[in-house]
Design a protein around this motif. Structure first.
Motif, PDB file in Angstrom:
ATOM      1  N   UNK A  24       0.840  -1.196   0.000  1.00 32.58           N
ATOM      2  CA  UNK A  24       0.000   0.000   0.000  1.00 32.58           C
ATOM      3  C   UNK A  24       0.876   1.247   0.000  1.00 32.58           C
ATOM      4  N   UNK A  25       1.934   1.247   0.836  1.00 37.98           N
ATOM      5  CA  UNK A  25       2.802   2.403   0.926  1.00 37.98           C
ATOM      6  C   UNK A  25       3.498   2.674  -0.401  1.00 37.98           C
ATOM      7  N   UNK A  26       3.965   1.600  -1.052  1.00 34.89           N
ATOM      8  CA  UNK A  26       4.641   1.774  -2.337  1.00 34.89           C
ATOM      9  C   UNK A  26       3.689   2.357  -3.371  1.00 34.89           C
ATOM     10  N   UNK A  27       2.465   1.881  -3.388  1.00 31.99           N
ATOM     11  CA  UNK A  27       1.478   2.389  -4.334  1.00 31.99           C
ATOM     12  C   UNK A  27       1.175   3.855  -4.041  1.00 31.99           C
ATOM     13  N   UNK A  28       1.070   4.172  -2.744  1.00 27.78           N
ATOM     14  CA  UNK A  28       0.808   5.551  -2.365  1.00 27.78           C
ATOM     15  C   UNK A  28       1.943   6.474  -2.763  1.00 27.78           C
ATOM     16  N   UNK A  29       3.169   6.006  -2.592  1.00 24.29           N
ATOM     17  CA  UNK A  29       4.323   6.811  -2.977  1.00 24.29           C
ATOM     18  C   UNK A  29       4.368   7.035  -4.485  1.00 24.29           C
ATOM     19  N   UNK A  30       3.977   6.006  -5.231  1.00 24.98           N
ATOM     20  CA  UNK A  30       3.941   6.141  -6.685  1.00 24.98           C
ATOM     21  C   UNK A  30       2.900   7.180  -7.102  1.00 24.98           C
ATOM     22  N   UNK A  31       1.746   7.133  -6.450  1.00 30.96           N
ATOM     23  CA  UNK A  31       0.699   8.107  -6.756  1.00 30.96           C
ATOM     24  C   UNK A  31       1.165   9.518  -6.402  1.00 30.96           C
ATOM     25  N   UNK A  32       1.786   9.639  -5.256  1.00 25.74           N
ATOM     26  CA  UNK A  32       2.284  10.948  -4.824  1.00 25.74           C
ATOM     27  C   UNK A  32       3.328  11.479  -5.811  1.00 25.74           C
ATOM     28  N   UNK A  33       4.213  10.590  -6.249  1.00 25.89           N
ATOM     29  CA  UNK A  33       5.249  11.001  -7.203  1.00 25.89           C
ATOM     30  C   UNK A  33       4.626  11.452  -8.522  1.00 25.89           C
ATOM     31  N   UNK A  34       3.568  10.754  -8.969  1.00 25.72           N
ATOM     32  CA  UNK A  34       2.893  11.156 -10.215  1.00 25.72           C
ATOM     33  C   UNK A  34       2.270  12.538 -10.069  1.00 25.72           C
ATOM     34  N   UNK A  35       1.696  12.799  -8.915  1.00 22.31           N
ATOM     35  CA  UNK A  35       1.075  14.099  -8.683  1.00 22.31           C
ATOM     36  C   UNK A  35       2.116  15.215  -8.651  1.00 22.31           C
ATOM     37  N   UNK A  36       3.261  14.948  -8.026  1.00 24.95           N
ATOM     38  CA  UNK A  36       4.321  15.955  -7.988  1.00 24.95           C
ATOM     39  C   UNK A  36       4.846  16.217  -9.392  1.00 24.95           C
ATOM     40  N   UNK A  37       5.023  15.144 -10.163  1.00 25.06           N
ATOM     41  CA  UNK A  37       5.499  15.311 -11.542  1.00 25.06           C
ATOM     42  C   UNK A  37       4.495  16.104 -12.368  1.00 25.06           C
ATOM     43  N   UNK A  38       3.211  15.824 -12.181  1.00 27.19           N
ATOM     44  CA  UNK A  38       2.173  16.553 -12.908  1.00 27.19           C
ATOM     45  C   UNK A  38       2.149  18.018 -12.483  1.00 27.19           C
ATOM     46  N   UNK A  39       2.312  18.259 -11.178  1.00 30.20           N
ATOM     47  CA  UNK A  39       2.337  19.635 -10.679  1.00 30.20           C
ATOM     48  C   UNK A  39       3.521  20.391 -11.275  1.00 30.20           C
ATOM     49  N   UNK A  40       4.646  19.731 -11.354  1.00 29.50           N
ATOM     50  CA  UNK A  40       5.827  20.368 -11.935  1.00 29.50           C
ATOM     51  C   UNK A  40       5.586  20.717 -13.404  1.00 29.50           C
ATOM     52  N   UNK A  41       4.979  19.816 -14.138  1.00 33.63           N
ATOM     53  CA  UNK A  41       4.710  20.053 -15.552  1.00 33.63           C
ATOM     54  C   UNK A  41       3.790  21.258 -15.736  1.00 33.63           C
ATOM     55  N   UNK A  42       2.762  21.338 -14.903  1.00 33.98           N
ATOM     56  CA  UNK A  42       1.838  22.469 -15.021  1.00 33.98           C
ATOM     57  C   UNK A  42       2.512  23.779 -14.628  1.00 33.98           C
ATOM     58  N   UNK A  43       3.308  23.743 -13.568  1.00 31.37           N
ATOM     59  CA  UNK A  43       3.979  24.962 -13.127  1.00 31.37           C
ATOM     60  C   UNK A  43       4.959  25.469 -14.172  1.00 31.37           C
ATOM     61  N   UNK A  44       5.607  24.551 -14.863  1.00 30.41           N
ATOM     62  CA  UNK A  44       6.598  24.938 -15.866  1.00 30.41           C
ATOM     63  C   UNK A  44       5.984  25.148 -17.242  1.00 30.41           C
ATOM     64  N   UNK A  45       4.670  25.048 -17.334  1.00 29.25           N
ATOM     65  CA  UNK A  45       4.000  25.195 -18.613  1.00 29.25           C
ATOM     66  C   UNK A  45       3.828  26.647 -19.022  1.00 29.25           C
ATOM     67  N   UNK A  46       3.028  26.832 -20.059  1.00 33.87           N
ATOM     68  CA  UNK A  46       2.840  28.189 -20.600  1.00 33.87           C
ATOM     69  C   UNK A  46       1.696  28.946 -19.930  1.00 33.87           C
ATOM     70  N   UNK A  47       1.102  28.348 -18.913  1.00 33.31           N
ATOM     71  CA  UNK A  47       0.023  29.010 -18.191  1.00 33.31           C
ATOM     72  C   UNK A  47      -1.345  28.822 -18.801  1.00 33.31           C
ATOM     73  N   UNK A  48      -1.427  28.083 -19.900  1.00 34.59           N
ATOM     74  CA  UNK A  48      -2.726  27.892 -20.542  1.00 34.59           C
ATOM     75  C   UNK A  48      -3.643  27.000 -19.707  1.00 34.59           C
ATOM     76  N   UNK A  49      -3.047  26.150 -18.860  1.00 34.76           N
ATOM     77  CA  UNK A  49      -3.825  25.299 -17.954  1.00 34.76           C
ATOM     78  C   UNK A  49      -3.621  25.832 -16.542  1.00 34.76           C
ATOM     79  N   UNK A  50      -4.656  26.331 -15.890  1.00 34.80           N
ATOM     80  CA  UNK A  50      -4.502  26.894 -14.548  1.00 34.80           C
ATOM     81  C   UNK A  50      -3.959  25.852 -13.569  1.00 34.80           C
ATOM     82  N   UNK A  51      -3.155  26.326 -12.633  1.00 34.52           N
ATOM     83  CA  UNK A  51      -2.584  25.406 -11.648  1.00 34.52           C
ATOM     84  C   UNK A  51      -3.578  25.224 -10.504  1.00 34.52           C
ATOM     85  N   UNK A  52      -4.359  24.157 -10.580  1.00 26.88           N
ATOM     86  CA  UNK A  52      -5.319  23.810  -9.548  1.00 26.88           C
ATOM     87  C   UNK A  52      -5.127  22.341  -9.194  1.00 26.88           C
TER      88      UNK A  52
END
Length: 216
Positions: A24-52
């Motif tokens: 369960x912990x490993x799966x949770x860490x994987x999910x958390x890592x995906x969310x951080x990666x997605x957050x990074x992509x949005x933050x570094x984007x062109x702003x066309x997709x709001x960061x929510x």
């Protein structure tokens, strides 16, 4: 009633529940890592997709509820991104300063790192983080802490010089000056690629060292 432990069938099986928790912990860490990666992509984007949090969840391929299970709000996500990029810009600097050698050798390692071109993704990400820091006190505090760690690398570098020279040399103002100048140079280079960053950083480091020697 006595609890019997001599019968192997009555003994607990300690490997089962910890193994389940590990999965369960490993799966949770994987999910958390995906969310951080997605957050990074949005933050570094062109702003066309709001960061929510909703957009981060969608980009990470998880439900909005799952996003909030791992992160209370978007500020928590931003703070996680700030921590996640530390290995890309602060940790290498710390290792370069901490590795064996005198001031000159360590300074050259630092200069080599500082003069490597910063990727466009990381540059845009830093810009976005600074913008959020202007509007969110928790982000400002988190980013300020990272920059304190960044500046501490330069202070530690000039501490090596102080140890070599003796005479009560104070490494803090030298390190703080170097960190501020390098940070400003990075901003200039982002606007004018013709600036010779390597020459400027090398002149800065050796100039500060020479001045420190003269003052000492």
């Amino acid at each position: 009633m006595a609890t019997g432990t001599s019968d192997p069938r009555s003994l607990p099986v300690p490997a089962e529940r910890p193994a389940g928790r590990t999965r369960v912990s490993a799966k949770g860490e994987q999910t958390r890592a995906r969310l951080i990666a997605a957050a990074r992509t949005l933050l570094a984007g062109d702003g066309s997709v709001p960061f929510t949090t909703r957009n981060v969840a969608a980009a990470g391929g998880v439900t909005h509820g799952m996003c909030h299970y791992h992160f209370q709000d978007r500020t928590d996500l931003i703070l996680a991104v700030i921590e996640s990029i530390r290995p890309e810009w602060i940790s290498p600097l710390e290792r370069a300063v901490d590795a064996p050698g005198g001031f000159a050798e360590r300074a050259e390692r630092v200069i080599g790192l500082l003069t490597q071109p910063e990727g466009a993704d990381l540059s845009r990400l830093h810009s976005a983080l600074h913008w959020f820091a202007l509007n969110d006190e928790r982000v400002r505090a988190g980013l300020a802490e990272e920059y304190r760690r960044w500046r501490a690398c330069f202070v530690a570098l000039f501490q090596v010089l102080a140890d070599e020279r003796g005479g009560g040399l104070d490494p803090r103002p030298l390190g703080e000056a170097a960190a501020a100048a390098v940070d400003g140079l990075a901003a200039i280079e982002s606007l004018d690629p013709e600036v010779d960053g390597a020459a400027a950083v090398r002149a800065l480091m050796h100039g500060l060292a020479a001045t420190a020697g003269a003052d000492g």
